[in-house]
Design an enzyme around this catalytic site. Structure first.
Site, PDB file in Angstrom:
ATOM      1  CG  HIS A  49      -1.825   0.955   1.157  1.00 20.34           C
ATOM      2  ND1 HIS A  49      -3.194   0.759   0.276  1.00 20.34           N
ATOM      3  CD2 HIS A  49      -2.238   2.172   1.888  1.00 20.34           C
ATOM      4  CE1 HIS A  49      -3.940   1.662   0.420  1.00 20.34           C
ATOM      5  NE2 HIS A  49      -3.508   2.621   1.326  1.00 20.34           N
ATOM      6  CG  HIS A  95     -10.454   4.003   2.464  1.00 23.90           C
ATOM      7  ND1 HIS A  95     -11.183   3.874   3.526  1.00 23.90           N
ATOM      8  CD2 HIS A  95      -8.991   4.135   2.579  1.00 23.90           C
ATOM      9  CE1 HIS A  95     -10.167   4.260   4.449  1.00 23.90           C
ATOM     10  NE2 HIS A  95      -8.880   4.308   4.134  1.00 23.90           N
TER      11      HIS A  95
END
Length: 743
Positions: A49, A95
């Site tokens: 990430h 998200h």
């Protein structure tokens, strides 16, 4: 310093680090073993990430420069010049994992995070969009019921956060496919405005300058979120609620206003500012110091805490929301404190910039971390994962529209117009305030791009988020290029010139060579399209590991395009405007059904091939619409996409409430559903304008056909027809009936 680690195998596994990573860490620490705080920092910074370790190889080479680009990738958001001393700041982020685990908070904090990326740059957010993908919602089974629950939670989270912040949600896209049954995608986009000479960057420099913490207190929520988002889901991992952050839009609103006041009144004392996003205090501190090559010292016991008994590890890896890290000129801290206290926010001086090039963390006077900053950011593993062309491609490429039985056009139309992909999503966008700030010119439900006026210079900004995952599944390179093309075309249909993109690249498990092949080819498609269309990438995000129990999502590189219209009074509509107006079809219609809505809805398959892309035709189409609109020749313009001409005209009719009688010559009657690219329907209000637009199209070498007129109470195209009242009922009420069937 804390003790070396015990149970190393177990700790490395829980931090998603390999033994090879560990050896590298020890080397960076000059042969010393890390303590748990240091290992946690490496784990977060080297997570997929944060480090882009699987994707970085392929992201290099994206076109990022143009005369109008002020800031490209590498900052909180991208920035483009929009004239008259004004700039537009925008970015899109994912998200996904948090939103599947906890849809309301996952989606809400996604919106909160992207808003902070915008106002961290000094810009006031003025428009939000979102790109959402869900699984099947139409059936009565357990999966569809849960997907409907996710739709409700995500939409409520997005709406509540954006509405509380007073930022209009003006557009976006929603699509549904079984490939998202195990992993939904929630991509949030935000755009802000700023004076082009008042942009702030995320940098910490100047020896002795202070490092200040502002915003909410730090708790344990979101602990390990970046690491969680860097792995696939299993049945067990779906219960990871502690790794999902909790948002507070009211605090964020205060933070927004406090930051903008600071920038306006004390801009000379702010060296840099960084949002605490993924990996929280860790990523913000390392990124700010890393950009200047400086060192940093922080006293973690000075960080405002929301919970008892928190440890240095908790403070560094928490992803509590609504927090910022500032670098401020030494001796001017009280001026910052005064502003943030006025807005009832926590504020503390927690450290200073040093010349050591190291991150030194202290806990009640004891040093608990001492590590070089540069290697943590720069020496994250860059993986060259194996790639393999997916086996499924040969099977699906062998099929075409003629592999399926012929279906009467009327029946096909009635099934397509009822598709969840096609019908109006008012149930969603009516939960969003699209008109707050009173600058929205083209809002959700009006088709194609959304637009806001820029009060400061009388211009308008158009934006559109697009991606057809079916195209990307059957051909990741061409499908991704078409996502760029489609988002640009939507912007052009509003009369604006497409200028730049931000992207959100959503893919499955990078450890699967077939997924990495999809990703590599997708990046090539984006590079090619952005280069040919002169729309550089100025910001973006990669989300991998969108996989559950070995099943990956369709490749979904969402592209958000931003364009500029020279006049707020020349924003072009995308639905019929007046009875008796003439309709033109621009572009050639071929039998393009690869990845089409037609094959998906009628035969429940995603198959076929995509024709070669002709960028020159696409650019000519943009040129025609932009110039014709500038001259006041057009009443509306709508591009052709999913469902072809039939569905495009049906949408224009449903939204306007006006009928249409149209006809096109085709060799195969199914061609009215073909998805050939670089086409548009243009509406003109007089014979003189009609002749002028036809002449302009021919001069550009574009095929142009006069196909009919607006008016009446019947929708008719070739051999399909429907009463406009019935068409509107299907178009506007179907989605609500499906999504609320459990109530």
């Amino acid at each position: 310093m804390s003790k070396p680690l015990e149970n190393l195998d177990e700790i490395l596994k829980s931090h998603k680090l390999t033994h090879q990573d560990y050896k590298h860490i020890v080397k960076i620490l000059d042969g010393r073993e890390p303590n748990i705080v240091e290992l946690g920092i490496f784990s977060a910074m080297w997570s997929e990430h944060c480090s882009y370790k699987s994707s970085k190889k392929y992201l290099n080479g994206f076109p990022t420069k143009a005369p109008w680009v002020i800031q490209g990738p590498g900052e909180n958001a991208g920035v483009i010049d929009i004239g008259d001393g004004m700039a537009s700041v925008f970015k899109m982020e994912s998200h996904n994992h948090p939103s599947f685990i906890e849809p309301y908070q996952g989606a809400a904090t996604g919106v909160g995070g992207i808003l902070r990326d915008i106002f961290t740059m000094g810009a006031r957010p003025v428009a939000n969009m979102n790109s959402l993908r869900f699984g099947n919602i139409t059936d009565r089974d357990k999966i569809s019921k849960y997907q409907r629950h996710l739709v409700k939670g995500v939409v409520e989270g997005i709406g509540d956060y954006g509405n509380c912040m007073g930022v209009p949600t003006i557009g976006g896209e929603v699509s549904f496919d079984e490939s998202y049954n195990g992993n939904i995608l929630v991509n949030a986009f935000s755009l802000g405005l700023v004076k082009s000479d008042e942009i702030f960057l995320g940098v910490a420099e100047g020896i002795g300058n202070s490092v200040m913490y502002v915003g909410s207190k730090t708790g344990r929520d979101g602990l390990g979120g970046a690491v969680m988002s860097s792995d696939s889901f299993t049945e067990e991992s779906k219960s990871l609620r502690p790794t999902v952050q909790v948002g507070d839009p009211f605090t964020e609103k205060l933070l927004l206003e406090a930051c903008l006041e600071l920038f306006k009144t004390k801009k000379d004392i702010v060296i840099g500012i960084q949002d605490m996003g993924a990996a929280g205090l860790t990523s913000s501190a390392f990124e700010m110091a890393g950009k200047s090559g400086a060192g940093m010292r922080m006293d973690l016991d000075r960080v405002p805490a929301r919970e008892e008994g928190m440890t240095p590890y908790d403070f560094m890896l928490s992803e509590s929301q609504e927090r910022m890290l500032l670098c401020v000129k030494r001796g001017r801290e009280d001026e910052v404190i005064e502003i943030f206290k006025k807005w009832d926010l926590d504020v503390a001086t927690i450290g200073e910039v040093t010349d050591s090039g190291r991150m030194e963390l202290f806990w009640h006077g004891e040093r608990v971390c001492n590590m070089p900053i540069a290697p943590v950011s720069e020496e994250a593993p860059i993986l060259d994962r194996p790639t393999t062309k997916p086996k499924y491609l040969d099977d699906i490429a062998s099929k075409s529209i003629d592999s399926y039985p012929k279906i009467d056009n009327q029946e096909a139309f009635e099934r397509l117009i009822s598709s969840m992909e096609v019908v109006d999503k008012a149930w969603i966008y009516e939960q969003y305030d699209s008109m707050v700030q009173t600058n929205t010119v083209k809002h959700p439900g009006t088709l194609d791009a959304s637009c806001i006026r820029v009060k400061e210079n009388g211009k308008a900004l158009a934006m559109s988020s697009d991606c057809n995952p079916r195209y990307c599944y059957i051909d990741p390179k061409k499908g991704s290029a078409l996502a760029v093309m489609e988002s640009g075309r939507n912007v052009a249909m509003s009369g604006a010139r497409p200028l730049a993109v931000t992207d959100c690249l959503n893919f499955g498990n990078p450890e699967n060579p077939e997924v990495m092949w999809q990703f590599a080819n997708s990046c090539e498609g984006i590079k090619e399209a952005c280069s040919k269309l002169n729309t550089p990438v100025v910001s973006g995000n990669v989300s991998l590991y969108n996989e559950t129990n070995g099943v990956s999502v369709f490749p979904t590189p969402a592209i958000a395009m931003v364009g500029l219209n020279d006049s707020e009074n020349r924003v072009l509509a995308s639905s019929f405007q007046q009875a008796e107006n003439h309709l033109l079809l621009i572009g050639e219609t071929n039998m393009d059904f690869g990845g089409s809505l037609y094959i998906k809805e009628l035969f429940d398959e995603t198959t076929g091939e995509i024709s070669d892309i002709e960028y020159s035709k696409e650019l000519k189409l943009w040129e025609l619409v932009i110039n014709a609109n500038r001259k006041g020749l057009l009443s509306s313009a709508k591009d052709l996409s999913s469902g072809g001409l039939a569905i495009t005209l049906a949408k224009m009719s449903a939204v306007s409430g006006l009928g249409v009688v149209a006809g096109v010559r085709v060799d195969d009657k199914r061609a009215i559903f073909s998805e050939t690219q670089s086409r548009a329907v243009l509406e003109v209000n007089s014979k003189e304008n009609l002749e002028t637009v036809v002449s302009m199209a021919k001069e550009l070498g574009l095929k142009v056909d006069i196909i009919g007129k607006v008016g009446g109470d019947i929708f008719k195209l070739n051999d399909i027809k429907m009463d406009v009242n019935r068409l509107q009922d299907i178009y506007f009420s179907s989605f609500k009936k499906v999504v609320e069937q459990d109530i």
